[in-house]
Design an enzyme around this catalytic site. Structure first.
Site, PDB file in Angstrom:
ATOM      1  N   VAL A  62      42.534  35.377  45.439  1.00  0.00           N
ATOM      2  CA  VAL A  62      41.737  36.647  45.474  1.00  0.00           C
ATOM      3  C   VAL A  62      40.075  36.537  44.698  1.00  0.00           C
ATOM      4  CG1 VAL A  62      41.337  39.106  44.565  1.00  0.00           C
ATOM      5  CG2 VAL A  62      43.651  38.364  45.261  1.00  0.00           C
ATOM      6  N   CYS A  63      39.166  37.015  45.021  1.00  0.00           N
ATOM      7  CA  CYS A  63      37.843  36.744  44.351  1.00  0.00           C
ATOM      8  C   CYS A  63      37.375  38.449  44.590  1.00  0.00           C
ATOM      9  CB  CYS A  63      36.978  35.542  44.624  1.00  0.00           C
ATOM     10  SG  CYS A  63      36.590  35.864  46.358  1.00  0.00           S
ATOM     11  N   ARG A  64      35.832  38.317  44.350  1.00  0.00           N
ATOM     12  CA  ARG A  64      35.115  39.565  44.559  1.00  0.00           C
ATOM     13  C   ARG A  64      34.923  39.911  45.824  1.00  0.00           C
ATOM     14  NH1 ARG A  64      29.878  40.118  45.298  1.00  0.00           N
ATOM     15  NH2 ARG A  64      28.911  42.451  44.873  1.00  0.00           N
TER      16      ARG A  64
END
Length: 98
Positions: A62-64
């Site tokens: 997961v990231c932005r």
């Protein structure tokens, strides 16, 4: 690279399915909120901290917005890890955060 939507991740968590979530955002980004139970390993440290991960488990990256997590997923996959990229990242996450 396999992908999963934020809605699918949220549904699995709501169904009490255990997921190994790695948030590759920077520490200050994660401080603003992360998926409950996610472990923060910034993208720049993945190469150095991959030995903390268990090759027998699957990890959701997961990231932005999905870009950095995609790069992390590609790298880990090339190293023999089982990974899935969460498309849209935290920008599309509608579930609870901690």
């Amino acid at each position: 690279m396999r992908e999963i939507s934020p809605k699918e991740v949220e549904q699995k968590l709501n169904d009490r399915i255990v997921m190994n979530i790695i948030d590759v955002r920077e520490t200050e980004e994660v401080a603003e909120g992360k998926i409950p139970g996610a472990v923060n390993i910034p993208l720049g440290l993945i190469e150095y901290r991959k030995q903390e991960l268990d090759r027998s488990k699957e990890y959701v990256m997961v990231c932005r917005s999905g870009g950095r997590s995609g790069r992390a997923a590609q790298y880990l996959e090339s190293q023999g890890y089982r990974v899935v990229n969460m498309t849209g990242g935290m920008l599309e996450w509608e579930g609870t955060t901690e």
